[in-house]
Enzyme design. Structure first.
Site, mmCIF file in Angstrom:
data_model
loop_
_atom_site.group_PDB
_atom_site.id
_atom_site.type_symbol
_atom_site.label_atom_id
_atom_site.label_comp_id
_atom_site.label_asym_id
_atom_site.label_seq_id
_atom_site.Cartn_x
_atom_site.Cartn_y
_atom_site.Cartn_z
ATOM 1 N N LYS A 55 -58.682 -55.801 -0.658
ATOM 2 C CA LYS A 55 -60.132 -55.867 -0.891
ATOM 3 C C LYS A 55 -60.434 -57.143 -1.673
ATOM 4 C CE LYS A 55 -63.166 -55.210 -4.018
ATOM 5 N NZ LYS A 55 -64.222 -56.112 -3.619
ATOM 6 N N GLU A 83 -53.378 -58.561 -13.370
ATOM 7 C CA GLU A 83 -53.532 -59.963 -13.778
ATOM 8 C C GLU A 83 -54.956 -60.097 -14.293
ATOM 9 O OE1 GLU A 83 -51.342 -62.386 -13.772
ATOM 10 O OE2 GLU A 83 -49.734 -61.238 -12.847
ATOM 11 N N CYS A 102 -58.434 -68.428 -14.906
ATOM 12 C CA CYS A 102 -57.953 -67.511 -15.944
ATOM 13 C C CYS A 102 -57.057 -68.237 -16.941
ATOM 14 C CB CYS A 102 -57.208 -66.354 -15.312
ATOM 15 S SG CYS A 102 -55.935 -66.907 -14.185
ATOM 16 N N GLU A 148 -63.755 -65.311 -22.987
ATOM 17 C CA GLU A 148 -63.607 -66.282 -21.899
ATOM 18 C C GLU A 148 -64.957 -66.900 -21.584
ATOM 19 O OE1 GLU A 148 -62.021 -63.765 -18.703
ATOM 20 O OE2 GLU A 148 -60.769 -65.451 -18.151
HETATM 21 P P1 NAP Z 1 -63.927 -58.742 -11.740
HETATM 22 O O1 NAP Z 1 -65.371 -58.551 -11.919
HETATM 23 O O2 NAP Z 1 -62.998 -57.894 -12.512
HETATM 24 O O3 NAP Z 1 -63.667 -58.584 -10.174
HETATM 25 C C1 NAP Z 1 -62.391 -58.749 -9.608
HETATM 26 C C2 NAP Z 1 -62.258 -57.834 -8.417
HETATM 27 O O4 NAP Z 1 -62.393 -56.499 -8.867
HETATM 28 C C3 NAP Z 1 -63.311 -58.039 -7.341
HETATM 29 O O5 NAP Z 1 -62.743 -57.810 -6.082
HETATM 30 C C4 NAP Z 1 -64.325 -56.960 -7.676
HETATM 31 O O6 NAP Z 1 -65.065 -56.529 -6.566
HETATM 32 C C5 NAP Z 1 -63.399 -55.846 -8.120
HETATM 33 N N1 NAP Z 1 -64.051 -54.830 -8.946
HETATM 34 C C6 NAP Z 1 -65.239 -54.883 -9.583
HETATM 35 N N2 NAP Z 1 -65.483 -53.704 -10.198
HETATM 36 C C7 NAP Z 1 -64.431 -52.898 -9.932
HETATM 37 C C8 NAP Z 1 -64.098 -51.568 -10.282
HETATM 38 N N3 NAP Z 1 -64.886 -50.825 -11.030
HETATM 39 N N4 NAP Z 1 -62.917 -51.080 -9.848
HETATM 40 C C9 NAP Z 1 -62.093 -51.833 -9.113
HETATM 41 N N5 NAP Z 1 -62.371 -53.089 -8.719
HETATM 42 C C10 NAP Z 1 -63.506 -53.629 -9.143
HETATM 43 O O7 NAP Z 1 -63.487 -60.224 -12.054
HETATM 44 P P2 NAP Z 1 -64.126 -61.559 -11.508
HETATM 45 O O8 NAP Z 1 -65.360 -61.828 -12.256
HETATM 46 O O9 NAP Z 1 -64.193 -61.520 -10.018
HETATM 47 O O10 NAP Z 1 -62.980 -62.612 -11.867
HETATM 48 C C11 NAP Z 1 -62.935 -63.266 -13.070
HETATM 49 C C12 NAP Z 1 -61.940 -62.592 -13.995
HETATM 50 O O11 NAP Z 1 -60.663 -62.542 -13.368
HETATM 51 C C13 NAP Z 1 -61.732 -63.388 -15.252
HETATM 52 O O12 NAP Z 1 -61.624 -62.509 -16.341
HETATM 53 C C14 NAP Z 1 -60.403 -64.096 -15.003
HETATM 54 O O13 NAP Z 1 -59.721 -64.480 -16.169
HETATM 55 C C15 NAP Z 1 -59.676 -63.056 -14.241
HETATM 56 N N6 NAP Z 1 -58.597 -63.675 -13.474
HETATM 57 C C16 NAP Z 1 -57.304 -63.420 -13.839
HETATM 58 C C17 NAP Z 1 -56.261 -64.038 -13.157
HETATM 59 C C18 NAP Z 1 -54.840 -63.780 -13.526
HETATM 60 O O14 NAP Z 1 -53.963 -64.107 -12.723
HETATM 61 N N7 NAP Z 1 -54.549 -63.204 -14.679
HETATM 62 C C19 NAP Z 1 -56.555 -64.889 -12.104
HETATM 63 C C20 NAP Z 1 -57.875 -65.117 -11.768
HETATM 64 C C21 NAP Z 1 -58.888 -64.492 -12.454
HETATM 65 P P3 NAP Z 1 -66.547 -57.074 -6.281
HETATM 66 O O15 NAP Z 1 -66.394 -58.534 -6.090
HETATM 67 O O16 NAP Z 1 -66.918 -56.341 -5.054
HETATM 68 O O17 NAP Z 1 -67.365 -56.731 -7.483
#
Ligand code: NAP
Length: 477
Positions: free
Chosen positions: A171, A246, A280, A378
């Site tokens: 997904k 992650e 990230c 962040e």
């Molecule tokens: P996010 O809001 O957590 O979303 C990530 C994924 O999770 C998306 O596919 C999102 O779907 C889904 N999601 C949202 N709500 C959910 C729920 N309740 N249950 C399960 N899945 C859910 O994060 P983001 O804003 O896309 O990404 C930025 C964050 O990712 C930052 O904090 C960054 O540091 C972190 N990140 C970490 C790494 C690493 O390797 N550690 C790498 C890249 C990014 P939808 O898009 O449909 O809402």
């Protein structure tokens, strides 16, 4: 407008509902993705389970062959897919091209690793017994990925899972699903057996609920925010579902007096501004020692001022738009908060036109005081927060004063200091005089609230393997 289908059990499926995908540089709708509900995810899991029994039996070499073919197909469409990344995510074209290239590299690394799910034979401790430790694939894996590296982070999960002999339901993020569709097209063209890889899209919490509660799904691998990571941990409690997480980061970057200034500036630029700061492992907090502080800040700001901001499709652009309005507002709030507490904006600090996109001028804020939000949360934007320090102990204490522990950067030419720092820093990956530490061959992941487990390297495939101990009692000959 074309509605991109889902990829379910080897077929392209368009559902009754769809969601538009917009270009964050222009606000234009560039496509749409079909959406599915829980039933579709449950069916995908069933099909993935059916496919699993044959897929796991294939020799690692054959599974690796498919991964190599997918890598070739990505390569053959690299320009078109890079353009798609820029269109839906906004990043500059050169960085999108690098994302496609690194994705292909990940696939090729795990194509080789597929041959190496080694177990071991343990010498017997008791007469007549033999012990084997063997590795077997966990089963069907659910993968949830974010928008900031929309192709790369999906491949980082799918490639090791397939190499290990698992089947996968992916997904992607709702804002950037089109790269995942392009990836699925490469998977389809590779001839991968049906059901081994599937692509779904739809309401995140519904899809996650199905992955969490359905016993067929044996593993969830997630990249995204720490906030959603916590929700998944809570949701996984009922079924004790294994999770790889992650999550967010808040990387410190330390520049010591003895650093090579040019290297430190170049390293800080890439660690901070790559992907428009939406990484990230972005250096959110820069600590420069008092003796180099002025020289570092001057050289750094001079380079930041030269950075061209604009539509990632335009030549020479180094800073693209932020992903959406919310991201822009958050960055501006972090800047205002630091300024209200006494920090100084040395460059940038404001939104720049056109209003149809979410552009923030690359920003440097100096003398950021204790308590500023950008030192603990962040920012996820092209905003560099700099402050001075006096002693190594002070720098390390401040660097570790975070709930996050994903990455850290140190610039020094003193070997003893370098070792002291890499041993003391609470981070899963450390760039020593290096602003881009990630590579296919080495583990990537976070300490503290930055996550559980590691991707890439040999650890990457391990995340999809169960370890079994077999004790054999042999009769005397
Ligand atoms: P996010 O809001 O957590 O979303 C990530 C994924 O999770 C998306 O596919 C999102 O779907 C889904 N999601 C949202 N709500 C959910 C729920 N309740 N249950 C399960 N899945 C859910 O994060 P983001 O804003 O896309 O990404 C930025 C964050 O990712 C930052 O904090 C960054 O540091 C972190 N990140 C970490 C790494 C690493 O390797 N550690 C790498 C890249 C990014 P939808 O898009 O449909 O809402």
């Amino acid at each position: 407008m074309q509605i991109s289908p889902l990829y379910l059990n080897g077929e392209w499926v368009t559902t009754g509902s769809a969601r538009n995908v917009t270009n964050p540089a222009t606000g234009e709708v560039i496509g749409a993705i079909s959406l599915a509900g829980r039933d579709t995810v449950a069916r995908a899991l069933d099909d993935a389970h059916d496919a699993f029994s044959k897929w796991r039996q294939l020799p690692g070499r054959s599974r690796g062959g498919y991964l190599n073919r997918i890598a070739e197909l990505l390569d053959s469409r690299k320009d078109e897919i890079a353009r798609l990344i820029t269109l839906e995510n906004g990043k500059p074209m050169a960085q999108s091209a690098a994302e496609v290239a690194l994705s292909a590299d990940h696939l090729r690394w795990f194509a080789e690793e597929a041959k190496r799910a080694y177990g071991r034979i343990v010498p017997n401790q008791v007469d007549g017994k033999r012990h084997l430790v063997i590795k077997s694939p966990m089963g069907v894996a659910g993968a949830i990925t974010p928008w900031n590296f929309p192709l790369l982070l999906a491949v980082r999960k799918v490639a090791p899972a397939l190499a290990a002999g698992c089947t996968v339901v992916l997904k992607p993020a709702t804002m950037t699903p089109l790269c995942a569709v392009a990836f699925a097209e490469c998977v389809h063209a590779s001839g991968l057996p049906k059901g081994v890889f599937q692509l779904v899209a739809g309401p995140a919490s519904e899809i996650a609920s199905e992955l969490l509660s359905n016993p067929i799904c044996r593993k969830i691998t997630f990249t995204g925010s720490t906030e959603v990571g916590r929700q998944l941990i809570a949701g996984a409690a009922a079924t004790v579902k294994p999770l790889s997480l992650e999550l967010g980061g808040q990387a410190p970057l330390i520049v010591f007096d003895d650093a090579d200034l040019e290297r430190a500036v170049e390293g800080a630029l890439i660690a901070k501004f790559r992907n428009t700061g939406q990484s990230c492992i972005a250096a959110n907090r820069i600590y420069a020692q008092r003796g180099i502080y002025n020289r570092f800040v001057e050289a750094f700001v001079a380079r930041v001022r030269q950075m061209k901001t604009g539509n990632g499709l335009d030549p020479g652009v180094e800073i693209g738009p932020l992903i959406d309005r919310e991201a822009l507002d958050k960055a501006l709030a972090h800047i205002n908060d630091a300024v209200e507490r006494g920090a100084t904006v040395l460059c940038g600090g404001t939104r720049i036109p056109p209003e149809t996109g979410f552009f923030l001028a690359p920003t440097v804020i100096a003398n950021v005081p204790d308590g500023a939000v950008c030192l603990s949360e962040e920012t996820f934007a092209p905003v560099a927060a700099i402050r001075a320090f006096d002693t190594e102990a002070e720098a390390l204490e401040q660097a570790n004063a975070s709930i996050y522990g994903l990455s850290a950067y140190v610039f020094t030419q003193n070997l003893d200091r370098a070792f002291r720092c890499i041993e003391a820093l609470e981070a899963g990956s450390i760039g020593l005089n290096d602003g881009v530490p990630t590579t296919s061959q080495c583990p990537f992941g976070g300490a503290k609230q930055s996550g559980w487990g590691r991707e890439l390297g040999i650890e990457g495939m391990e995340a999809f393997l169960e370890t079994k101990h077999v004790a054999m009692r042999l009769s005397a000959g």
